[in-house]
Write an enzyme that holds these catalytic residues in place. Structure first.
Site, PDB file in Angstrom:
ATOM      1  N   PRO A   1       0.835  -1.205   0.000  1.00 37.60           N
ATOM      2  CA  PRO A   1       0.000   0.000   0.000  1.00 37.60           C
ATOM      3  C   PRO A   1       0.874   1.263   0.000  1.00 37.60           C
ATOM      4  O   PRO A   1       1.990   1.242   0.533  1.00 37.60           O
ATOM      5  CB  PRO A   1      -0.793  -0.110   1.313  1.00 37.60           C
ATOM      6  CG  PRO A   1      -0.699  -1.544   1.723  1.00 37.60           C
ATOM      7  CD  PRO A   1       0.605  -2.051   1.186  1.00 37.60           C
ATOM      8  N   ASP A   2       0.319   2.357  -0.589  1.00 39.28           N
ATOM      9  CA  ASP A   2       1.107   3.602  -0.516  1.00 39.28           C
ATOM     10  C   ASP A   2       0.809   4.262   0.829  1.00 39.28           C
ATOM     11  O   ASP A   2       0.323   3.601   1.767  1.00 39.28           O
ATOM     12  CB  ASP A   2       0.788   4.489  -1.730  1.00 39.28           C
ATOM     13  CG  ASP A   2      -0.626   5.065  -1.688  1.00 39.28           C
ATOM     14  OD1 ASP A   2      -1.045   5.666  -2.695  1.00 39.28           O
ATOM     15  OD2 ASP A   2      -1.313   4.911  -0.652  1.00 39.28           O
ATOM     16  N   PHE A   3       1.136   5.530   0.969  1.00 40.40           N
ATOM     17  CA  PHE A   3       1.002   6.185   2.277  1.00 40.40           C
ATOM     18  C   PHE A   3      -0.236   7.062   2.368  1.00 40.40           C
ATOM     19  O   PHE A   3      -0.938   7.045   3.388  1.00 40.40           O
ATOM     20  CB  PHE A   3       2.255   7.048   2.546  1.00 40.40           C
ATOM     21  CG  PHE A   3       3.514   6.234   2.597  1.00 40.40           C
ATOM     22  CD1 PHE A   3       4.320   6.102   1.473  1.00 40.40           C
ATOM     23  CD2 PHE A   3       3.862   5.556   3.753  1.00 40.40           C
ATOM     24  CE1 PHE A   3       5.467   5.324   1.501  1.00 40.40           C
ATOM     25  CE2 PHE A   3       5.018   4.771   3.796  1.00 40.40           C
ATOM     26  CZ  PHE A   3       5.813   4.657   2.664  1.00 40.40           C
ATOM     27  N   ARG A   4      -0.521   7.809   1.258  1.00 41.05           N
ATOM     28  CA  ARG A   4      -1.511   8.892   1.397  1.00 41.05           C
ATOM     29  C   ARG A   4      -2.787   8.708   0.566  1.00 41.05           C
ATOM     30  O   ARG A   4      -3.651   9.567   0.607  1.00 41.05           O
ATOM     31  CB  ARG A   4      -0.834  10.238   1.054  1.00 41.05           C
ATOM     32  CG  ARG A   4       0.294  10.585   2.041  1.00 41.05           C
ATOM     33  CD  ARG A   4       1.048  11.865   1.703  1.00 41.05           C
ATOM     34  NE  ARG A   4       2.112  12.105   2.693  1.00 41.05           N
ATOM     35  CZ  ARG A   4       3.309  11.520   2.645  1.00 41.05           C
ATOM     36  NH1 ARG A   4       3.595  10.682   1.657  1.00 41.05           N
ATOM     37  NH2 ARG A   4       4.216  11.734   3.577  1.00 41.05           N
TER      38      ARG A   4
ATOM     39  N   ASN B   1      11.110   4.878  -2.553  1.00 45.39           N
ATOM     40  CA  ASN B   1      10.640   3.607  -2.004  1.00 45.39           C
ATOM     41  C   ASN B   1      11.796   2.826  -1.379  1.00 45.39           C
ATOM     42  O   ASN B   1      12.943   2.941  -1.804  1.00 45.39           O
ATOM     43  CB  ASN B   1       9.986   2.750  -3.090  1.00 45.39           C
ATOM     44  CG  ASN B   1       8.810   3.462  -3.739  1.00 45.39           C
ATOM     45  OD1 ASN B   1       8.231   4.371  -3.139  1.00 45.39           O
ATOM     46  ND2 ASN B   1       8.483   3.082  -4.952  1.00 45.39           N
TER      47      ASN B   1
ATOM     48  N   ASP C   1      11.478  -0.559  -1.053  1.00 42.24           N
ATOM     49  CA  ASP C   1      11.206  -1.971  -1.344  1.00 42.24           C
ATOM     50  C   ASP C   1      12.234  -2.612  -2.282  1.00 42.24           C
ATOM     51  O   ASP C   1      12.236  -3.826  -2.457  1.00 42.24           O
ATOM     52  CB  ASP C   1       9.778  -2.128  -1.922  1.00 42.24           C
ATOM     53  CG  ASP C   1       9.545  -1.236  -3.154  1.00 42.24           C
ATOM     54  OD1 ASP C   1       8.423  -0.708  -3.305  1.00 42.24           O
ATOM     55  OD2 ASP C   1      10.477  -1.065  -3.966  1.00 42.24           O
TER      56      ASP C   1
ATOM     57  N   HIS D   1      15.431   7.314   0.371  1.00 43.47           N
ATOM     58  CA  HIS D   1      14.941   7.078   1.734  1.00 43.47           C
ATOM     59  C   HIS D   1      15.478   5.773   2.292  1.00 43.47           C
ATOM     60  O   HIS D   1      14.876   5.181   3.183  1.00 43.47           O
ATOM     61  CB  HIS D   1      13.399   7.079   1.752  1.00 43.47           C
ATOM     62  CG  HIS D   1      12.842   8.425   1.369  1.00 43.47           C
ATOM     63  ND1 HIS D   1      11.521   8.619   1.040  1.00 43.47           N
ATOM     64  CD2 HIS D   1      13.437   9.639   1.236  1.00 43.47           C
ATOM     65  CE1 HIS D   1      11.333   9.898   0.732  1.00 43.47           C
ATOM     66  NE2 HIS D   1      12.484  10.537   0.839  1.00 43.47           N
TER      67      HIS D   1
HETATM   68  N1  APR Z   1      -0.697   4.210 -10.226  1.00 41.26           N
HETATM   69  C1  APR Z   1      -0.449   5.547 -10.262  1.00 41.26           C
HETATM   70  N2  APR Z   1      -0.445   6.336  -9.156  1.00 41.26           N
HETATM   71  C2  APR Z   1      -0.708   5.716  -7.981  1.00 41.26           C
HETATM   72  C3  APR Z   1      -0.978   4.335  -7.858  1.00 41.26           C
HETATM   73  C4  APR Z   1      -0.959   3.579  -9.063  1.00 41.26           C
HETATM   74  N3  APR Z   1      -1.195   2.251  -9.064  1.00 41.26           N
HETATM   75  N4  APR Z   1      -1.201   4.055  -6.543  1.00 41.26           N
HETATM   76  C5  APR Z   1      -1.070   5.221  -5.870  1.00 41.26           C
HETATM   77  N5  APR Z   1      -0.774   6.219  -6.727  1.00 41.26           N
HETATM   78  C6  APR Z   1      -0.477   7.618  -6.437  1.00 41.26           C
HETATM   79  C7  APR Z   1      -1.335   8.264  -5.370  1.00 41.26           C
HETATM   80  O1  APR Z   1      -2.464   8.882  -5.965  1.00 41.26           O
HETATM   81  C8  APR Z   1      -0.368   9.295  -4.800  1.00 41.26           C
HETATM   82  O2  APR Z   1      -0.385  10.491  -5.562  1.00 41.26           O
HETATM   83  O3  APR Z   1       0.838   7.602  -5.925  1.00 41.26           O
HETATM   84  C9  APR Z   1       1.003   8.648  -4.971  1.00 41.26           C
HETATM   85  C10 APR Z   1       1.539   8.046  -3.685  1.00 41.26           C
HETATM   86  O4  APR Z   1       1.796   9.122  -2.811  1.00 41.26           O
HETATM   87  P1  APR Z   1       2.266   8.803  -1.319  1.00 41.26           P
HETATM   88  O5  APR Z   1       1.401   7.743  -0.736  1.00 41.26           O
HETATM   89  O6  APR Z   1       2.396  10.127  -0.622  1.00 41.26           O
HETATM   90  O7  APR Z   1       3.723   8.143  -1.491  1.00 41.26           O
HETATM   91  P2  APR Z   1       5.079   8.908  -1.771  1.00 41.26           P
HETATM   92  O8  APR Z   1       4.855  10.121  -2.619  1.00 41.26           O
HETATM   93  O9  APR Z   1       6.042   7.895  -2.260  1.00 41.26           O
HETATM   94  O10 APR Z   1       5.509   9.385  -0.282  1.00 41.26           O
HETATM   95  C11 APR Z   1       6.775   9.998  -0.141  1.00 41.26           C
HETATM   96  O11 APR Z   1       6.478   9.948   2.250  1.00 41.26           O
HETATM   97  O12 APR Z   1       5.839   8.718   4.103  1.00 41.26           O
HETATM   98  C12 APR Z   1       6.912   9.185   3.399  1.00 41.26           C
HETATM   99  O13 APR Z   1       9.047   8.234   3.292  1.00 41.26           O
HETATM  100  C13 APR Z   1       7.724   8.033   2.881  1.00 41.26           C
HETATM  101  O14 APR Z   1       8.842   7.771   0.756  1.00 41.26           O
HETATM  102  C14 APR Z   1       7.613   8.153   1.373  1.00 41.26           C
HETATM  103  C15 APR Z   1       7.357   9.638   1.194  1.00 41.26           C
END
Ligand code: APR
Length: 280
Positions: free
Chosen positions: A45-48, A119, A121, A138
């Site tokens: 899962p992503d974060f936000r 990331n 991972d 990171h």
């Molecule tokens: N395809 C395209 N976009 C996607 C998908 C997908 N399958 N899944 C999620 N997204 C988008 C979301 O809409 C969002 O804009 O990817 C983005 C993910 O954003 P975050 O969850 O904020 O992740 P990230 O930008 O990597 O966060 C940066 O924050 O918590 C810290 O250290 C952590 O490296 C991380 C940093």
């Protein structure tokens, strides 16, 4: 005579024209920035993202605020929540997505100038991107140390701790600090090489940003370093950062995997990409 118009000045910048400039050899130095959105399709899962993102699912851990789980000051006295979610964040034996494979294909075609990933991972490397073309801004799970005395900690004991969701402690009895993977927590500085690598963005003749909300500095600043006139492609579910402010911006709103497949179709690389992904 009319001054020689800047190359491509009158050309519309879109996926097709960028793809044709790659095919005719005018674009050869692609710089990439990836975020959690490139790995959601791999099962992390992503974060936000609302409701599915990690930060919306931490309520049971009673954190002062969601990002505390990755803050060094919180970890130093309460490491338990981090290890409660470590297994879900840890790549284990996940297969890279076709988006990770697209980066490996760029490298295979000598078009990949550099990849900055937020990331931890390691899936870019697993997909075949050469390590000397990646900066884990990171950090990553490849090694771990005591947060307090910095002593190293054995990989097998770390894997056990992650699997069981138990906090590993420093092997030095007089220390007793909690061990943390070499991941950059909030409140910690990025790898030293980040500053020197940042210059590579100035050498880019195409910037590709995938799967990030561009909410966390200093990675969020990288797309702004791209020279005026250089195309910037965003492949993301949502518009973010200052994308759309420049006429050379190409915003492909949707999933990373759909976006790279569309890009590969324009480049005539689709079969090669699918085959490389299947073989990964
Ligand atoms: N395809 C395209 N976009 C996607 C998908 C997908 N399958 N899944 C999620 N997204 C988008 C979301 O809409 C969002 O804009 O990817 C983005 C993910 O954003 P975050 O969850 O904020 O992740 P990230 O930008 O990597 O966060 C940066 O924050 O918590 C810290 O250290 C952590 O490296 C991380 C940093």
């Amino acid at each position: 005579t009319k001054p020689q118009a800047m190359a491509h000045a009158d050309e519309v910048v879109n996926l097709e024209t960028v793809a044709s400039r790659i095919k005719n050899g005018q674009i050869t130095r692609v710089v990439v920035l990836t975020g959690a959105g490139i790995s959601t399709a791999a099962g992390i899962p992503d974060f936000r993202s609302p409701s599915t993102g990690l930060y919306d699912r931490l309520a049971p851990l009673n954190l002062p605020y969601p990002e505390a789980i990755f803050h060094i000051s919180y970890f130093s006295h309460t490491p338990e929540p981090f290890y409660a979610i470590a297994q879900a964040r840890h790549p284990g034996n996940l297969k890279p997505t076709i988006s990770h494979t697209f980066l490996a294909l760029l490298a295979e075609k000598n078009l990949l100038h550099f990849v900055f990933t937020q990331n931890i991972d390691g899936l870019e490397q697993d997909a075949g991107v050469p390590v000397d073309k990646i900066l884990w801004a990171h950090g990553n799970w490849k090694s771990q140390h005591c947060w307090k005395c910095k002593a190293g900690y054995p990989d097998d004991l770390m894997k056990k701790a992650i699997r069981e969701g138990e906090v590993p402690y420093c092997l030095k009895p007089e220390c007793g600090g909690a061990v943390k993977p070499d991941v950059v927590f909030f409140g910690q500085s990025l790898p030293l090489e980040f500053d020197e690598r940042e210059k590579l963005v100035l050498e880019a003749d195409l910037m590709l940003v995938m799967g990030t909300s561009l909410k966390v500095a200093p990675c969020s600043r990288l797309p702004r370093l791209v020279k005026e006139g250089t195309p910037r492609i965003l492949i993301n579910m949502e518009r973010c950062g200052d994308f759309g402010n420049r006429i050379e911006d190409v915003c492909m709103l949707g999933s990373c995997d759909d976006g790279v497949r569309k890009f590969a179709d324009e480049l005539g690389w689709r079969e090669e990409l699918e085959a490389l992904w299947q073989s990964a």
